[in-house]
Design a protein around this motif. Structure first.
Motif, PDB file in Angstrom:
ATOM      1  N   VAL A   1      64.630  24.443  12.285  1.00 43.28           N
ATOM      2  CA  VAL A   1      64.434  25.383  13.374  1.00 43.28           C
ATOM      3  C   VAL A   1      63.402  24.804  14.347  1.00 43.28           C
ATOM      4  N   GLU A   2      63.743  24.770  15.632  1.00 42.54           N
ATOM      5  CA  GLU A   2      62.814  24.282  16.642  1.00 42.54           C
ATOM      6  C   GLU A   2      62.369  25.433  17.517  1.00 42.54           C
ATOM      7  N   GLU A   3      61.057  25.627  17.573  1.00 44.29           N
ATOM      8  CA  GLU A   3      60.516  26.682  18.421  1.00 44.29           C
ATOM      9  C   GLU A   3      60.742  26.335  19.890  1.00 44.29           C
ATOM     10  N   PRO A   4      60.917  27.336  20.746  1.00 51.56           N
ATOM     11  CA  PRO A   4      61.094  27.048  22.177  1.00 51.56           C
ATOM     12  C   PRO A   4      59.822  26.469  22.779  1.00 51.56           C
ATOM     13  N   SER A   5      59.994  25.477  23.631  1.00 48.93           N
ATOM     14  CA  SER A   5      58.834  24.886  24.295  1.00 48.93           C
ATOM     15  C   SER A   5      58.363  25.799  25.418  1.00 48.93           C
TER      16      SER A   5
ATOM     17  N   VAL B   1      56.973  12.996  29.590  1.00 50.99           N
ATOM     18  CA  VAL B   1      57.471  12.818  28.226  1.00 50.99           C
ATOM     19  C   VAL B   1      56.836  13.803  27.250  1.00 50.99           C
ATOM     20  N   LEU B   2      55.902  14.619  27.735  1.00 47.64           N
ATOM     21  CA  LEU B   2      55.197  15.549  26.860  1.00 47.64           C
ATOM     22  C   LEU B   2      55.883  16.916  26.853  1.00 47.64           C
ATOM     23  N   THR B   3      56.000  17.499  25.678  1.00 44.31           N
ATOM     24  CA  THR B   3      56.538  18.848  25.517  1.00 44.31           C
ATOM     25  C   THR B   3      55.499  19.674  24.774  1.00 44.31           C
ATOM     26  N   PHE B   4      55.201  20.870  25.274  1.00 46.30           N
ATOM     27  CA  PHE B   4      54.149  21.710  24.720  1.00 46.30           C
ATOM     28  C   PHE B   4      54.744  22.941  24.047  1.00 46.30           C
ATOM     29  N   TYR B   5      54.184  23.290  22.898  1.00 43.66           N
ATOM     30  CA  TYR B   5      54.565  24.490  22.169  1.00 43.66           C
ATOM     31  C   TYR B   5      53.313  25.335  21.962  1.00 43.66           C
ATOM     32  N   GLY B   6      53.429  26.635  22.108  1.00 44.34           N
ATOM     33  CA  GLY B   6      52.274  27.499  21.919  1.00 44.34           C
ATOM     34  C   GLY B   6      52.392  28.746  22.747  1.00 44.34           C
ATOM     35  N   PRO B   7      51.247  29.408  23.023  1.00 48.73           N
ATOM     36  CA  PRO B   7      51.274  30.616  23.844  1.00 48.73           C
ATOM     37  C   PRO B   7      51.808  30.317  25.237  1.00 48.73           C
ATOM     38  N   MET B   8      52.437  31.305  25.848  1.00 51.68           N
ATOM     39  CA  MET B   8      52.980  31.126  27.197  1.00 51.68           C
ATOM     40  C   MET B   8      51.857  30.805  28.173  1.00 51.68           C
ATOM     41  N   PRO B   9      52.030  29.768  29.010  1.00 51.77           N
ATOM     42  CA  PRO B   9      50.961  29.379  29.926  1.00 51.77           C
ATOM     43  C   PRO B   9      50.976  30.196  31.218  1.00 51.77           C
ATOM     44  N   SER B  10      49.830  30.211  31.870  1.00 47.71           N
ATOM     45  CA  SER B  10      49.743  30.823  33.192  1.00 47.71           C
ATOM     46  C   SER B  10      49.738  29.755  34.270  1.00 47.71           C
TER      47      SER B  10
ATOM     48  N   SER C   1      51.575  25.644  35.366  1.00 46.28           N
ATOM     49  CA  SER C   1      52.576  24.624  35.078  1.00 46.28           C
ATOM     50  C   SER C   1      51.946  23.239  34.962  1.00 46.28           C
ATOM     51  N   ASP C   2      50.617  23.197  35.065  1.00 45.02           N
ATOM     52  CA  ASP C   2      49.897  21.942  34.980  1.00 45.02           C
ATOM     53  C   ASP C   2      49.405  21.701  33.552  1.00 45.02           C
ATOM     54  N   ALA C   3      49.796  20.579  32.960  1.00 40.71           N
ATOM     55  CA  ALA C   3      49.483  20.315  31.555  1.00 40.71           C
ATOM     56  C   ALA C   3      47.994  20.252  31.307  1.00 40.71           C
ATOM     57  N   SER C   4      47.240  19.602  32.214  1.00 39.51           N
ATOM     58  CA  SER C   4      45.800  19.477  31.999  1.00 39.51           C
ATOM     59  C   SER C   4      45.117  20.830  32.036  1.00 39.51           C
ATOM     60  N   GLU C   5      45.577  21.718  32.920  1.00 28.98           N
ATOM     61  CA  GLU C   5      45.016  23.068  32.973  1.00 28.98           C
ATOM     62  C   GLU C   5      45.371  23.859  31.711  1.00 28.98           C
ATOM     63  N   TYR C   6      46.610  23.659  31.241  1.00 28.30           N
ATOM     64  CA  TYR C   6      47.033  24.381  30.017  1.00 28.30           C
ATOM     65  C   TYR C   6      46.177  23.982  28.824  1.00 28.30           C
ATOM     66  N   LEU C   7      45.870  22.700  28.707  1.00 25.56           N
ATOM     67  CA  LEU C   7      45.074  22.226  27.573  1.00 25.56           C
ATOM     68  C   LEU C   7      43.632  22.678  27.653  1.00 25.56           C
ATOM     69  N   CYS C   8      43.145  22.969  28.866  1.00 28.22           N
ATOM     70  CA  CYS C   8      41.791  23.455  29.000  1.00 28.22           C
ATOM     71  C   CYS C   8      41.684  24.917  28.617  1.00 28.22           C
TER      72      CYS C   8
END
Length: 445
Positions: free
Chosen positions: A417-421, A427-436, A438-445
């Protein structure tokens, strides 16, 4: 060096607190613990110190056997000595322990800190199902001269069962039916591993006290059996642990109780200041560094629940003092015979900057036995201050259930089973809480 810190290292005391304004929290905690008769109730196995529901009280009462280990394990020493002498006489050169988590961590810490005595087998702990690591471990020494310890409190978790099956087949191919002389087991009475050891005819089966949880089992057979096989002085190790246990059984005001004080500081600093100093950062003399991995599991699994917790930080590279945030609380394990100049200077600066500090001094490496007990006792006390049960592990059990369900589903469907990204960035795919964002660096902060 700080005027606060320098006298410490000339003092005969093995325990020192530099808490600054947080001293009042410790004083209030010790008063509350005294009024609750915490020390007496811990040693009386009174589960109501932590919980009130009858089923939880019963579970806690059945998890306090670690209090007795420095004394009751002495009865096992003659048996362990005899086994160790037999292993030496038969020419075994290596011991491989197959176990996970609490069933293996203490053994690895003992090997890395106390080492093996000359002429005794060496010890490797295999706590991974990674194929490369298994192949590497299998090639360390000839299987004909290797002894295996199958260690599992619950009795053959999936990981340990797969490791056992692999090495059983390898031993059978290498030495034939005598493979049974190469296998020991340590587990609780009545487990599947106990039944398997008896059915297969293992060389020896050791029953661990069932009222000792995995992460509190350092001074039980899970730690002592492998230690005996590599020539550790178990009497000396248990004597240090017994001395610490006696010190932790001194009621009065609790001001001289080393386990109570450490636990009270841990619990209060994580709970009451705002923001809490809930990142317990362990600094050690280089010779004691492996101890951190064991403490990390003990604290994280015991305290991380119900929205509470203490985050243990171990093995972190030393930073400039001003880089540490206001959420830190430092504990320094200082081996008196080591070169501690770098750590001593850093800690002096940290105290000057207002960080709370506890220093635990060890005369020599055999004080490891005392530290195993001190930290178990302190963690139980810290959980009382946090209002949680130190002996359950709801998230661990939940993860095991989900893992078993996932394996069963794979067996049935041959798919995972693959959780939705929630976010993609190149090349990066993120899984976790829905982000506010679309910028990966902001999401990781």
């Amino acid at each position: 060096m700080s005027d606060i810190i320098e006298p410490l290292f000339r003092s005969p005391s093995s325990f020192y607190c530099a808490l600054g304004p947080y001293q009042r929290l410790l004083d209030c905690a010790l008063k509350a613990l005294g009024e609750a008769q915490a020390i007496q109730r811990i040693w009386a196995r009174d589960g109501t110190l932590w919980r009130q529901a009858p089923e939880e009280v019963a579970e806690i009462t059945n998890r306090l056997g670690w209090l007795d280990l420095p004394f009751t394990m002495r009865a096992q020493l003659a048996t362990l000595r005899t086994l160790s002498a037999e292993v030496l006489a038969e020419g075994f050169s290596h011991v491989i322990l197959l176990g996970m988590g609490g069933s293996s961590l203490a053994a690895e810490v003992i090997r890395l800190i106390l080492g093996r005595s000359a002429g005794y087998p060496d010890l490797t702990v295999l706590d991974s199902t990674d194929p490369a690591q298994i192949r590497h471990t299998a090639a360390i020494a000839p299987l004909s001269r290797t002894l295996f310890i199958v260690a599992s409190k619950s009795g053959l978790t999936a990981e340990v069962a797969s490791l056992y099956a692999y090495f059983r087949a390898a031993l059978l191919a290498e030495v034939g039916e005598s493979w049974k002389r190469h296998v020991l087991a340590v587990t609780d009475p009545g487990t599947r591993l106990a039944a398997l050891a008896q059915e297969e005819g293992f060389r020896a089966l050791f029953f661990n006290p069932p009222d000792v949880g995995g992460r509190y089992s350092a001074l039980s057979l899970f730690g002592l059996l492998p230690a005996a096989l590599i020539g550790v002085d178990l009497e000396r190790l248990l004597e240090r642990a017994a001395n610490m246990a006696a010190a932790c059984n001194t009621p009065a005001s609790g001001a001289d109780n080393p386990g109570l004080i450490l636990g009270a500081v841990m619990g209060e600093l994580a709970h009451h200041p705002y923001p809490g100093r809930d990142k317990l950062t362990l600094l050690t003399s280089a010779e004691l560094a492996p101890f951190g991995a064991w403490v990390e599991q003990l604290i994280a699994e015991s305290t991380g629940k119900e929205g509470q917790g203490i985050l243990p930080v171990e093995g972190e590279c030393l930073r400039e003092p001003k880089q540490y945030g206001a959420d830190r609380f430092f504990v320094y394990l200082r081996l008196d015979t080591a070169d501690n100049r770098g750590n001593d200077a850093l800690l002096a600066h940290l105290v000057e900057l207002g960080h709370p500090l506890v220093v635990l001094r060890l005369r020599d490496v055999y004080d490891l036995g005392a530290e195993f007990f001190r930290w178990e006792f302190a963690t139980a006390v810290a959980c009382q201050r946090l209002g949680i049960n130190p002996f359950d592990q709801p998230d661990v059990e939940s993860a095991k259930v989900q893992a078993r369900n996932g394996l069963a589903q794979y067996e049935a469907t041959k798919t995972l089973v693959e959780e939705p990204s929630v976010l993609r960035d190149g090349v990066l795919t993120f899984y976790g809480p829905m982000p506010s964002t679309s910028d990966a660096s902001e999401y990781l902060c």
